[in-house]
Design an enzyme around this catalytic site. Structure first.
Site, short mmCIF file in Angstrom:
data_model
loop_
_atom_site.label_atom_id
_atom_site.label_comp_id
_atom_site.label_asym_id
_atom_site.label_seq_id
_atom_site.Cartn_x
_atom_site.Cartn_y
_atom_site.Cartn_z
N HIS A 518 51.46 -16.50 -5.82
CA HIS A 518 50.61 -15.64 -7.17
C HIS A 518 51.24 -14.45 -7.45
CE1 HIS A 518 48.01 -18.13 -3.91
NE2 HIS A 518 48.28 -19.04 -5.00
C1 FAD Z 1 53.66 -23.99 -4.28
C2 FAD Z 1 52.77 -23.45 -4.92
C3 FAD Z 1 51.90 -23.91 -4.50
C4 FAD Z 1 50.47 -23.11 -5.64
N1 FAD Z 1 49.20 -23.31 -4.70
C5 FAD Z 1 48.27 -22.79 -5.66
C6 FAD Z 1 46.50 -23.24 -5.56
O1 FAD Z 1 46.94 -23.74 -4.12
N2 FAD Z 1 45.67 -22.24 -6.27
C7 FAD Z 1 45.83 -21.38 -7.26
O2 FAD Z 1 45.54 -21.01 -7.51
N3 FAD Z 1 47.26 -21.63 -7.67
C8 FAD Z 1 48.82 -21.85 -7.16
N4 FAD Z 1 50.23 -21.84 -7.08
C9 FAD Z 1 50.19 -21.15 -8.60
C10 FAD Z 1 49.78 -21.99 -9.71
O3 FAD Z 1 50.98 -23.30 -9.80
C11 FAD Z 1 50.09 -21.24 -11.21
O4 FAD Z 1 49.60 -20.02 -11.01
C12 FAD Z 1 50.30 -21.88 -12.09
O5 FAD Z 1 50.71 -23.62 -12.45
C13 FAD Z 1 50.41 -21.00 -13.45
O6 FAD Z 1 50.74 -21.65 -14.77
P1 FAD Z 1 51.93 -21.47 -15.81
O7 FAD Z 1 51.18 -21.79 -17.12
O8 FAD Z 1 51.24 -19.89 -16.01
O9 FAD Z 1 53.15 -21.50 -14.78
P2 FAD Z 1 54.03 -22.86 -14.68
O10 FAD Z 1 53.09 -23.90 -14.56
O11 FAD Z 1 54.66 -23.17 -13.74
O12 FAD Z 1 54.79 -23.82 -15.96
C14 FAD Z 1 55.75 -22.50 -16.52
C15 FAD Z 1 56.50 -23.39 -17.02
O13 FAD Z 1 57.55 -22.38 -18.08
C16 FAD Z 1 58.99 -22.98 -17.59
N5 FAD Z 1 59.48 -22.17 -18.13
C17 FAD Z 1 59.50 -21.17 -17.52
N6 FAD Z 1 60.70 -19.82 -17.77
C18 FAD Z 1 61.52 -20.35 -19.17
C19 FAD Z 1 61.49 -20.71 -20.39
N7 FAD Z 1 62.61 -19.36 -20.41
N8 FAD Z 1 61.91 -21.31 -21.80
C20 FAD Z 1 61.71 -22.58 -21.12
N9 FAD Z 1 60.38 -22.94 -20.42
C21 FAD Z 1 61.09 -21.77 -19.44
C22 FAD Z 1 58.58 -23.48 -16.63
O14 FAD Z 1 59.65 -24.59 -15.82
C23 FAD Z 1 57.52 -24.18 -16.58
O15 FAD Z 1 57.68 -25.78 -16.64
C24 FAD Z 1 50.48 -22.06 -6.28
C25 FAD Z 1 52.31 -22.50 -6.52
C26 FAD Z 1 53.75 -22.73 -5.93
C27 FAD Z 1 54.41 -23.42 -6.30
#
Ligand code: FAD
Lengths: 588, 242
Positions: A518
């Site tokens: 987070h």
């Molecule tokens: C173990 C765990 C438990 C969690 N539990 C909760 C929960 O219970 N409740 C909650 O609200 N949140 C939780 N979270 C957080 C939640 O997963 C994230 O807030 C959410 O997935 C964020 O979405 P996002 O699109 O910002 O990033 P992500 O879903 O992480 O997606 C980002 C993507 O970008 C890709 N990427 C990164 N850099 C590059 C680059 N330079 N070039 C190309 N691709 C790239 C990555 O490979 C990834 O696929 C948890 C996270 C983890 C790890």
């Protein structure tokens, strides 16, 4: 030289929750979208299926779905006088690195953040006076309101199959829900999960003490469900392998089985996996971006993908890293307190007690990611007077289990030997008899917690790592002590045979062990380009055709998990982009 | 299951190897191949005994160290067989010889600094290299203190050594003791509680100890049915369901 490709309408960097939502919404709106994802495609059918997904060693200990720190990581330190060193392996947080991102292996706890966050400075100043907020606490209003976001919360909750009980529908307080939540337009799409013993016991104890327990809302479908887009969910099986695993039953709301496959059906969408974006390119004026440069990690080949609109959806800290590497926006300087990129990096704090009850059977292997009863009396309950305790923010307390597997979870009373016959006997005796009460606490922004580029260490692409300077401040210590006291009191009221009490986190922040994924801030939203990197539509103040989507936009961190507002803001931004493409330019 | 024959058997095997190597009889790895060895003193072992460990990474000293370590940490009693009967030594050997041991996912670029404890692992060593160096340093400590290596000292002395390692009181010179110990401890626990496909947790004895059902998939009905009741477990591993 990078091979230059044909221009598209929209390029999305990273295909997790935010990238997936935007890919679906914008292809629906008729735009040509390319998503560039560093990881590979994994599917429920071939990868997250039983029995192979039931592997604690592979997924929890060895981080199979998560970012590979051999290729890219951060450097970390507690303050500016220390030398930052690389986080050589994962620990404190675990960002994803497959199609679906962290959204595949999250737990699904899904909250609606309220105006208590969005108007944090105004509210505290109004009630407690300007001097209540310490001088180095750089909290600021977000420039958005709960009412604006409500329809988008609702949309995300329906997409991700949130099970829960409303506590406030249009102002009417409802029994069994969270009475402190802000008014919602309607019920959750699914009823709460079946409570487990630990959550029942916490519920009783909290209620007896006059607090207001409710089932934690989470993206674990309490029964089979089809979301408004037609994505099909199985019912949660309480398998106990939720956090850090993909869901075998498709019961956990995840982008890889909802928004992404829908976008994939559109001829206007293309996904390029194994592709690592190293830079967002600017035009000669510096006022617009022209597209992205990426490396195919299978062979090292470099490409330039031009696009009319660029969306950073690479996860909070990765988005900030890309902004710094691309030289977009002025980097934050903690000394002069000028600049915006890297500013207000925040994390979370917490405290937990383990309670042992001889003779009880908690079956800690039987739970959903969200098998937890919670109270918000010390969080979004504005009636809770912070003045006597002297802290800004709050904490949410819960009792329950989430993915406690035996390599990592074998509770024994403090003082038990760590090996040998006595250890074994204690492990066997207490495993079934233990439960936890834990608090997750907010972290307020501080001028000395920030992100910038590391002067020394490089990633596999020869680019500087991002440097994280972070520590808990007195505000968080005070809140942690309050939380620990509350937990211990509640625990004692439950008359456990013995307990390992909660203590406040007052030591410096450390990069081990796991705390939470987070991470927030770094390119924050706001109303003023001098104090924020993005406007309320997550549009860059500097380059109007760049949107930076994720928790990087949060000006501070609340006690709640982030993905409720992350998902809602992704939908909100999608609507803003639909307006933007008709008349490109600053939306504010 | 008896304790002694297996131990004698192991010692016998290793002594044979040492002599063989010392005498130059078995200078090649082929001559050291485990199947041939298994025939040596194996007659002493009871038929139902776990198969002799075939090592892919640990050398003879390290094998002796790890076997002594896991049998001290996880002694046989009414709850579980001893560490080597659980295959924890096999698990550790494979983990060190495999991708994780070779530093998969570990950021291995310098400069190398000791740093603050909160900055996490900072050694220029893969887990396998750390293990190797740690065993050597611990054995050197044991020889200095007891005139014998760790596998040859008695149980009380072993206990003292493990306490010294876990509290950081034993100085391992260039190696930070806690870093070595946490790696050792982590791998022993993994060997006891990871799925048996990785070589440890043989017979799912680690899971049986605590009543963990393993790879079980479906608990939907069980949440209510077994709330506050013992759950009958005959644990299933990945191999049982494949
Ligand atoms: C173990 C765990 C438990 C969690 N539990 C909760 C929960 O219970 N409740 C909650 O609200 N949140 C939780 N979270 C957080 C939640 O997963 C994230 O807030 C959410 O997935 C964020 O979405 P996002 O699109 O910002 O990033 P992500 O879903 O992480 O997606 C980002 C993507 O970008 C890709 N990427 C990164 N850099 C590059 C680059 N330079 N070039 C190309 N691709 C790239 C990555 O490979 C990834 O696929 C948890 C996270 C983890 C790890």
């Amino acid at each position: 030289m990078a091979t230059r490709l044909k221009e598209v309408d929209v390029v999305i960097i990273g295909l997790g929750w935010t990238g997936g939502i935007l890919a679906k919404e914008l292809t629906d709106a008729g735009m040509k979208v390319v998503a560039i994802e560093r990881g590979e495609t994994r599917s429920t059918e071939k990868d997250y299926s039983v029995p192979n997904v039931r592997d604690e060693l592979r997924y929890v200990q060895r981080h199979d779905l998560m970012m590979n720190t051999a290729r890219d990581t951060l450097t970390v330190r507690n303050n500016r006088s220390e030398e930052a060193l690389p986080m050589r392996r994962l620990g404190s947080f675990l960002p994803g690195e497959v199609v679906g991102g962290s959204g595949v292996h999250w737990s699904g706890h899904t909250w609606r953040w309220t105006d208590m966050e969005f108007k944090v400075r105004s509210l505290y100043e109004e009630r407690y006076g300007k001097t209540f907020i310490p001088a180095d606490m750089t909290i600021q209003d977000w420039g958005i309101s709960y009412d604006e976001l409500e329809p988008y919360y609702d949309k995300f909750e329906r997409t991700a199959a949130i099970s829960g009980k409303a506590g406030n529908i249009r102002g009417e307080i409802l029994a069994g829900g969270n009475p402190f939540e802000s008014p919602r337009s309607r019920e959750y799409p699914l009823p709460p999960l079946t409570p487990i013993l630990a959550s029942q016991m916490f519920t009783d104890a909290a209620r007896n003490a006059g607090y207001h327990p409710f089932p934690r809302p989470s993206a674990n479908a309490s029964r089979a469900y089809t979301n408004p887009d037609g994505s099909k969910f199985g019912a949660c099986q309480y398998c106990g392998y939720c956090q850090r695993f993909g869901c075998e039953a498709n019961a956990k709301g995840s982008p890889h089985m909802t928004v992404i496959p829908i976008a994939m059906r559109s001829p206007d969408f293309e996904l390029r996996t194994h592709s690592w974006v190293t830079r967002v390119n600017k035009d000669s004026t510096g006022k617009k971006v022209t597209g992205v440069t990426y490396t195919n990690v299978l062979n090292g080949e470099e490409f330039e993908q031009p696009a009319a609109v660029v969306l950073m959806c690479a996860y909070a800290i990765n988005n900030v890293h890309l902004m710094l590497l691309s030289g977009i926006g002025k980097p934050y300087d903690p000394v002069s307190q000028t600049g915006v990129v890297g500013k207000n990096y925040c994390y979370q704090t917490g405290a937990a007690a383990t309670l042992f009850f001889e003779g009880r059977h908690f079956n800690p292997f039987m739970n959903a990611g969200g098998s937890n009863a919670s109270i918000d009396d010390f969080n979004i309950n504005w009636a809770f007077d912070r003045a006597p305790h002297g802290f800004v923010g709050g904490y949410v307390v819960g009792g329950g289990f989430n993915t406690v597997l035996p390599i990592g979870y074998r509770p024994v009373p403090a003082g038990t030997p760590q090996w040998g016959k006595a250890w074994k006997a204690a492990t066997a005796k207490w495993y079934q008899t233990a439960m936890q009460i834990s608090a997750s606490g907010s972290v307020m922004a501080n001028r000395n917690n920030y992100l910038d580029l590391d002067p020394t260490y490089k990633n596999a692409f020869g680019l500087p790592l991002m440097r994280m300077t972070f520590d808990y401040k007195e505000n968080e210590h005070k809140m942690g002590r309050h939380a620990a006291d509350f937990i211990n009191q509640t625990a004692k009221s439950m008359n456990p045979t013995t307990m390992n009490p909660a203590t406040a986190r007052t030591d410096p922040w450390t990069v081990v062990p796991y705390q939470s994924t987070h991470n927030t801030g770094g390119t924050i939203m706001g109303t003023n380009p001098r104090t924020s990197a993005l406007n309320k539509y997550l549009q860059s103040w500097d380059c109007h055709n760049l949107f930076v989507v994720g928790a990087n936009a949060f000006p501070h961190n609340s006690a709640y998990n982030p993905t409720g507002p992350v998902g809602a803001l992704a939908y909100w931004t999608a609507d803003a982009i639909k307006r933007y493409v008709k008349k490109p330019g600053p939306l504010v | 299951m008896s304790d002694q024959p297996m131990k004698d058997h192991d010692v016998g095997r290793r002594d044979f190897l040492r002599k063989a190597v010392a005498g130059g009889v078995a200078a090649t790895t082929t001559a050291l191949a485990p199947p041939a060895l298994a025939q040596q003193p194996a007659a002493a072992a009871p038929a139902q005994e776990a198969p002799t460990a075939a090592y892919e990474f640990l050398n003879l000293d390290e094998q002796a160290f790890v076997e002594a370590l896991v049998n001290h940490m996880i002694p046989a009693d009414g709850l579980t067989p001893k560490g080597t009967d659980l295959g924890i030594n096999v698990y550790i050997d494979r983990a060190l010889g495999g991708a994780w041991g070779k530093g998969d996912r570990l950021y291995m670029q310098g400069p190398w600094k000791i740093g603050q404890p909160g900055q996490g692992y900072q050694l220029p060593l893969t887990p396998a290299q750390l293990y190797r160096a740690g065993i050597e340093a611990t054995n050197a400590y044991c020889v200095r203190t007891y005139k014998k290596t760790f596998d040859k000292i008695d149980a009380t002395q072993r206990e003292d050594v493990l306490i010294g390692l876990s509290t950081g009181k034993i100085d391992l010179g260039a190696l930070p003791t806690r870093t070595f110990w946490t790696t050792v401890y982590q791998t022993v626990m993994e060997g006891m509680f990871a799925d048996p496909i990785y070589g440890g947790n043989r017979g799912k004895a680690g899971w049986k100890l605590i009543g963990f059902p393993g790879a079980l998939a479906v608990n939907r009905e069980n949440v209510e049915k077994y709330r506050d009741k013992p759950f009958p477990t005959d644990p299933l591993g990945i191999a049982d369901m494949s």
